[in-house]
Write a protein that holds these residues in place. Structure first.
Motif, PDB file in Angstrom:
ATOM      1  N   VAL A  93       0.834  -1.203   0.000  1.00 57.15           N
ATOM      2  CA  VAL A  93       0.000   0.000   0.000  1.00 57.15           C
ATOM      3  C   VAL A  93       0.868   1.253   0.000  1.00 57.15           C
ATOM      4  N   THR A  94       1.985   1.201   0.699  1.00 55.51           N
ATOM      5  CA  THR A  94       2.894   2.354   0.726  1.00 55.51           C
ATOM      6  C   THR A  94       3.440   2.641  -0.663  1.00 55.51           C
ATOM      7  N   HIS A  95       3.755   1.579  -1.405  1.00 52.89           N
ATOM      8  CA  HIS A  95       4.236   1.764  -2.782  1.00 52.89           C
ATOM      9  C   HIS A  95       3.148   2.365  -3.661  1.00 52.89           C
ATOM     10  N   LEU A  96       1.917   1.939  -3.461  1.00 51.61           N
ATOM     11  CA  LEU A  96       0.813   2.500  -4.245  1.00 51.61           C
ATOM     12  C   LEU A  96       0.621   3.980  -3.948  1.00 51.61           C
ATOM     13  N   ILE A  97       0.731   4.345  -2.684  1.00 55.42           N
ATOM     14  CA  ILE A  97       0.594   5.759  -2.314  1.00 55.42           C
ATOM     15  C   ILE A  97       1.720   6.577  -2.916  1.00 55.42           C
ATOM     16  N   GLU A  98       2.936   6.033  -2.864  1.00 54.09           N
ATOM     17  CA  GLU A  98       4.077   6.735  -3.451  1.00 54.09           C
ATOM     18  C   GLU A  98       3.912   6.878  -4.957  1.00 54.09           C
ATOM     19  N   LEU A  99       3.419   5.813  -5.607  1.00 53.08           N
ATOM     20  CA  LEU A  99       3.178   5.876  -7.050  1.00 53.08           C
ATOM     21  C   LEU A  99       2.130   6.933  -7.378  1.00 53.08           C
ATOM     22  N   ARG A 100       1.061   6.970  -6.573  1.00 55.23           N
ATOM     23  CA  ARG A 100       0.025   7.985  -6.797  1.00 55.23           C
ATOM     24  C   ARG A 100       0.588   9.396  -6.664  1.00 55.23           C
ATOM     25  N   ASP A 101       1.389   9.618  -5.631  1.00 58.10           N
ATOM     26  CA  ASP A 101       1.961  10.947  -5.414  1.00 58.10           C
ATOM     27  C   ASP A 101       2.878  11.347  -6.562  1.00 58.10           C
ATOM     28  N   ARG A 102       3.683  10.396  -7.051  1.00 55.72           N
ATOM     29  CA  ARG A 102       4.590  10.718  -8.154  1.00 55.72           C
ATOM     30  C   ARG A 102       3.826  10.996  -9.434  1.00 55.72           C
ATOM     31  N   MET A 103       2.738  10.261  -9.666  1.00 47.74           N
ATOM     32  CA  MET A 103       1.926  10.496 -10.854  1.00 47.74           C
ATOM     33  C   MET A 103       1.234  11.855 -10.778  1.00 47.74           C
ATOM     34  N   LEU A 104       0.753  12.223  -9.587  1.00 44.98           N
ATOM     35  CA  LEU A 104       0.123  13.530  -9.428  1.00 44.98           C
ATOM     36  C   LEU A 104       1.126  14.649  -9.660  1.00 44.98           C
ATOM     37  N   LYS A 105       2.327  14.480  -9.126  1.00 44.73           N
ATOM     38  CA  LYS A 105       3.353  15.494  -9.342  1.00 44.73           C
ATOM     39  C   LYS A 105       3.724  15.601 -10.825  1.00 44.73           C
ATOM     40  N   SER A 106       3.726  14.466 -11.517  1.00 48.92           N
ATOM     41  CA  SER A 106       3.996  14.485 -12.953  1.00 48.92           C
ATOM     42  C   SER A 106       2.900  15.236 -13.699  1.00 48.92           C
ATOM     43  N   ILE A 107       1.647  14.981 -13.308  1.00 48.47           N
ATOM     44  CA  ILE A 107       0.518  15.665 -13.951  1.00 48.47           C
ATOM     45  C   ILE A 107       0.573  17.165 -13.673  1.00 48.47           C
ATOM     46  N   TYR A 108       0.915  17.535 -12.432  1.00 45.02           N
ATOM     47  CA  TYR A 108       1.022  18.957 -12.101  1.00 45.02           C
ATOM     48  C   TYR A 108       2.110  19.631 -12.941  1.00 45.02           C
ATOM     49  N   GLY A 109       3.246  18.947 -13.086  1.00 42.08           N
ATOM     50  CA  GLY A 109       4.327  19.510 -13.894  1.00 42.08           C
ATOM     51  C   GLY A 109       3.936  19.655 -15.348  1.00 42.08           C
ATOM     52  N   ILE A 163      10.796  12.448 -15.972  1.00 47.10           N
ATOM     53  CA  ILE A 163      11.798  11.402 -15.772  1.00 47.10           C
ATOM     54  C   ILE A 163      12.289  11.405 -14.328  1.00 47.10           C
ATOM     55  N   TYR A 164      12.418  12.595 -13.742  1.00 50.40           N
ATOM     56  CA  TYR A 164      12.848  12.665 -12.343  1.00 50.40           C
ATOM     57  C   TYR A 164      11.846  11.983 -11.416  1.00 50.40           C
ATOM     58  N   GLN A 165      10.548  12.172 -11.672  1.00 53.56           N
ATOM     59  CA  GLN A 165       9.532  11.538 -10.832  1.00 53.56           C
ATOM     60  C   GLN A 165       9.608  10.020 -10.944  1.00 53.56           C
ATOM     61  N   ALA A 166       9.844   9.519 -12.156  1.00 55.95           N
ATOM     62  CA  ALA A 166      10.005   8.077 -12.326  1.00 55.95           C
ATOM     63  C   ALA A 166      11.246   7.583 -11.575  1.00 55.95           C
ATOM     64  N   TRP A 167      12.319   8.358 -11.660  1.00 56.88           N
ATOM     65  CA  TRP A 167      13.551   7.998 -10.962  1.00 56.88           C
ATOM     66  C   TRP A 167      13.345   8.019  -9.444  1.00 56.88           C
ATOM     67  N   ALA A 168      12.671   9.033  -8.925  1.00 53.99           N
ATOM     68  CA  ALA A 168      12.452   9.145  -7.485  1.00 53.99           C
ATOM     69  C   ALA A 168      11.606   7.994  -6.960  1.00 53.99           C
ATOM     70  N   PHE A 169      10.762   7.426  -7.814  1.00 54.91           N
ATOM     71  CA  PHE A 169       9.919   6.304  -7.381  1.00 54.91           C
ATOM     72  C   PHE A 169      10.720   5.005  -7.271  1.00 54.91           C
ATOM     73  N   ILE A 170      11.630   4.776  -8.222  1.00 52.06           N
ATOM     74  CA  ILE A 170      12.354   3.496  -8.225  1.00 52.06           C
ATOM     75  C   ILE A 170      13.678   3.561  -7.473  1.00 52.06           C
ATOM     76  N   ALA A 171      14.207   4.769  -7.209  1.00 52.79           N
ATOM     77  CA  ALA A 171      15.529   4.899  -6.600  1.00 52.79           C
ATOM     78  C   ALA A 171      15.635   4.242  -5.229  1.00 52.79           C
ATOM     79  N   PRO A 172      14.619   4.331  -4.337  1.00 53.86           N
ATOM     80  CA  PRO A 172      14.770   3.681  -3.020  1.00 53.86           C
ATOM     81  C   PRO A 172      14.987   2.176  -3.099  1.00 53.86           C
ATOM     82  N   GLY A 173      14.592   1.539  -4.197  1.00 50.63           N
ATOM     83  CA  GLY A 173      14.766   0.100  -4.334  1.00 50.63           C
ATOM     84  C   GLY A 173      16.042  -0.306  -5.028  1.00 50.63           C
TER      85      GLY A 173
END
Length: 262
Positions: A18-34, A99-109
């Motif tokens: 669920v934490t990954h889903l929330i993080e994915l949602r936040d990154r997608m929203l930030k991408s849409i805002y940008g 691309i940064y948002q995609a990177w920020a999502f996968i970088a912790p892993g």
């Protein structure tokens, strides 16, 4: 004598699904805002009309005298085509942010040695995509239309449709943007161990044939655009081999560094 590898640096950092889903949602929203911000900026300046005027410069230079306008044959083309161009330009403008948002999502892993070459590759790949698009706009299009114009009979009035023109431009942007990623593909293939540098060097002559086949398939049926894609792909292949040597040397795994130092 090689030393034993240390503990796994990612051990104990696992997060619930669920934490990954929330993080994915936040990154997608930030991408849409940008992307929305880029749309708003480009809609205000220079505006969709000026973007189309800029895109049309290469073909207008080679249209018959007195015919400097593209036509719109579709009923809704004057409305939808400017929006399509505006969205395309917004994606290009916001590309580093996306691309940064995609990177920020996968970088912790990722492991630290993976992060060392992951972010530079993303930046390098973005710059290569921009270079491919700029190469199309400032070099390929003008020469392609000049070549085509030589074969246009005097009895034929060349009045291109804006919809087909934009689709052609967009297709070339995507084709060259992807083709210019050849160094990134080469680096990744070497880094993950699927191929060696020696194998890439021995495959050089085959890649030239592949490059010309790819160029013939994905570009318009004219010699200029095919050569303009195939030749840079061959040069970028050589650049990828050189870059792979650098990345292979500077992004070793911890066990590789321990083995080489012992």
């Amino acid at each position: 004598m090689s030393s034993n590898p240390g503990p796994d640096e990612l051990e104990g950092t696992e997060q619930p699904f669920v934490t990954h889903l929330i993080e994915l949602r936040d990154r997608m929203l930030k991408s849409i805002y940008g992307l929305g911000l880029a749309l708003a900026v480009l809609a205000f300046w220079p505006g969709p009309s000026r973007l189309i005027d800029w895109l049309a410069i290469p073909i207008r230079q080679h249209m018959p005298p007195g015919t400097k306008q593209l036509i719109a044959t579709g009923v809704f083309s004057p409305f939808f085509i400017p929006l399509k161009v505006l969205l395309m330009a917004a994606v290009l403008l916001a590309l580093p942010w996306l691309i940064y948002q995609a990177w920020a999502f996968i970088a912790p892993g990722l492991y630290s040695h993976e992060k060392r070459f992951g972010l530079p590759l993303i930046i390098f790949g973005s710059l290569l995509a921009y270079a491919g698009i700029a190469f199309v706009q400032f070099f390929v299009l003008e020469r392609m239309f000049a070549f085509i114009q030589k074969f246009t009979p005097e009895t034929v009035a060349a009045m291109p449709d804006i919809a087909s023109y934009v689709e052609t431009i967009l297709g070339l942007y995507i084709a060259f943007g992807l083709a210019f990623q050849v160094p990134i593909v080469v680096i990744l293939l070497v880094r993950v161990g699927l191929v060696t540098l020696e194998q890439l060097k021995s495959f050089r002559s085959y890649f030239i044939v592949v490059a010309f086949i790819v160029a013939a398939v994905i570009t318009p049926p004219d010699v200029v655009s095919q050569l303009a894609l195939a030749i840079p792909m061959c040069l970028l292949y050589e650049a990828g081999i050189l870059a792979a040597q650098f990345f292979l040397k500077n992004t070793k795994k911890p066990e590789e560094e321990a083995s080489s130092s012992s």
